[in-house]
Design an enzyme around this catalytic site. Structure first.
Site, mmCIF file in Angstrom:
data_model
loop_
_atom_site.group_PDB
_atom_site.id
_atom_site.type_symbol
_atom_site.label_atom_id
_atom_site.label_comp_id
_atom_site.label_asym_id
_atom_site.label_seq_id
_atom_site.Cartn_x
_atom_site.Cartn_y
_atom_site.Cartn_z
ATOM 1 N N HIS A 14 -29.825 -7.801 -62.284
ATOM 2 C CA HIS A 14 -29.069 -7.981 -63.573
ATOM 3 C C HIS A 14 -27.786 -9.220 -63.305
ATOM 4 O O HIS A 14 -26.615 -8.890 -62.961
ATOM 5 C CB HIS A 14 -28.384 -6.859 -64.234
ATOM 6 N N HIS A 16 -27.190 -12.873 -65.490
ATOM 7 C CA HIS A 16 -27.201 -14.126 -66.405
ATOM 8 C C HIS A 16 -26.938 -15.328 -65.635
ATOM 9 O O HIS A 16 -25.695 -15.633 -65.273
ATOM 10 C CB HIS A 16 -26.529 -13.772 -67.506
ATOM 11 N N HIS A 194 -30.850 -4.738 -72.516
ATOM 12 C CA HIS A 194 -29.640 -4.336 -72.436
ATOM 13 C C HIS A 194 -29.457 -3.208 -73.368
ATOM 14 O O HIS A 194 -29.813 -3.327 -74.646
ATOM 15 C CB HIS A 194 -28.470 -5.348 -72.995
ATOM 16 N N GLU A 197 -24.469 -0.474 -73.461
ATOM 17 C CA GLU A 197 -23.379 -0.959 -72.751
ATOM 18 C C GLU A 197 -22.131 -0.816 -73.899
ATOM 19 O O GLU A 197 -21.236 0.046 -73.445
ATOM 20 C CB GLU A 197 -23.810 -2.520 -72.613
ATOM 21 N N ASP A 275 -23.917 -9.073 -63.229
ATOM 22 C CA ASP A 275 -23.834 -9.741 -64.791
ATOM 23 C C ASP A 275 -23.531 -11.075 -64.957
ATOM 24 O O ASP A 275 -24.353 -12.124 -64.970
ATOM 25 C CB ASP A 275 -22.918 -8.750 -65.638
ATOM 26 N N ASP A 276 -22.233 -11.343 -64.987
ATOM 27 C CA ASP A 276 -21.698 -12.882 -65.452
ATOM 28 C C ASP A 276 -20.470 -12.919 -64.339
ATOM 29 O O ASP A 276 -19.479 -12.888 -64.805
ATOM 30 C CB ASP A 276 -21.303 -12.811 -66.732
#
Ligand code: ADE
Ligand code: ZN
Length: 339
Positions: A14, A16, A194, A197, A275-276
């Site tokens: 996961h 991005h 997703h 969340e 994630d980011d």
């Protein structure tokens, strides 16, 4: 424990790629492409990374992505991530990209994907990191827009393992994309989404039942629905959990109160991911280290999380076996405190 986590061979599921854009590279690309940023310095950008929820983050994330123009930009972005991943001992990674964030600004789909893929190929050759690419549809846009994007991806379908769903979750339920996901599956793509969340547990059920997802991205709000937790455990549906993201976006108030350990102990196929990372204060290694510290994870927990990620990856059995053998070696060394 710190050393054991550092040396752990990792699988990331996961991530991005646009969320790995560090402020320094953002500035360099803004200059290269003559793009005006709403910030004057790297320090000012970092100051802006104070989020109250998912939307407050997404507004900044889309503004930052506007510096990406050329194939070389997408290559450089992806290569920078891979170099970080190598430092964290990532052995296999599955990367999300958001084509609509770029095609909406007039950048060609082919420019985006060819730049990312050239770096991923180089990562396999030079760093030994295997990878897969997952195309995410932006759920705040229409299902028709998503269908157009799927059609743009068809010539690349041998290089895209799955489609996913990201962006603003609230009020954009998975069911909105049922037809697009049906078509994607008919074309041979796997599916993820997703869900849970910020959105309710019902969105997780919809992702499973309507989009036939193989993994749920985040999924932490499943805890509000004990029957759903039992189902996720029984069906061994992987959850790609991103602990530092969840803190930055106020899904949990502090890492000590994260439910990752509770879900792991309930028998769910939980994994740890970043994630980011450029926005949330840490790549996968830092996610492991901070979570282990906050939740007092044991070596068994760490091993379990890593094995879950191997099992949940979209790779063949031979590659899974190789990664499991690497984990066997890691565990033997870690046992003696010198991993
Ligand atoms: N796009 C990038 N990061 C995301 C996240 N955490 N949730 C939804 N969409 C995203
Ligand atoms: Zn995400």
């Amino acid at each position: 424990m710190h050393h054991a986590i550092q040396s752990l061979p990792k699988v990331e599921l996961h991530l991005h790629i646009e969320g790995s854009l560090e402020p320094e590279l953002m500035f360099a690309l803004a200059e290269r492409n003559g793009v005006e940023l709403p910030w004057n310095s790297v320090e000012e950008i970092r100051q802006a990374y104070q989020f109250t929820d998912l939307q407050s983050f997404l507004d900044v994330y889309y503004a930052g992505a506007a510096v990406l123009h050329t194939r070389q930009d997408f290559h450089d972005l992806t290569w920078a991530y891979l170099e970080r991943a190598r430092g964290d001992k990532v052995r296999h990674t599955e990367i999300f990209f958001d084509p609509q964030t770029h095609t909406e600004r007039g950048i060609d789909f082919d420019t985006v994907i060819s730049g990312i893929l050239s770096a991923l190929d180089q990562g396999q050759e030079q760093l030994g990191i295997s990878s897969e690419l997952i195309l995410c549809f932006l759920r705040h846009l229409s299902a028709e827009d998503a269908m157009v994007t799927l059609e743009q991806a068809l010539p690349w379908k041998d290089r895209v393992v799955a489609v996913g769903l990201d962006s603003s979750e609230k009020d954009h339920p998975p069911e909105k994309f049922t037809a697009v996901f049906d078509r994607a599956q008919a074309e041979g793509f796997l599916t993820v989404a997703h869900a849970g969340e910020e959105g309710p547990p019902d969105y997780i059920r919809q992702a499973l039942d309507l989009l036939q997802v193989k993994r749920i991205d985040h999924g932490v709000r499943c805890i509000e629905d004990p029957e759903l937790v039992a189902r996720l455990a029984a069906e061994q549906i992987p959850l790609t959990v991103c602990p530092l993201s969840n803190i930055k976006l106020c899904v949990f108030d502090r890492l000590e109160n994260h439910n990752l350990k509770t879900l792991l102990d309930a028998g769910l196929r939980v994994t740890i991911n970043s994630d980011d990372p450029a926005y949330f204060g840490g790549y996968i290694g830092e996610n492991f280290a901070a979570t282990a510290q906050a939740l007092s994870l044991t070596l068994d927990d760490i091993e379990q999380l890593a094995r879950h990620a191997v099992n949940a990856a979209f790779i063949d059995e031979a590659r899974k076996k190789d990664l499991m053998v690497e984990l066997d070696h890691w565990r033997e060394t870690a046992e003696f405190g010198c991993a």
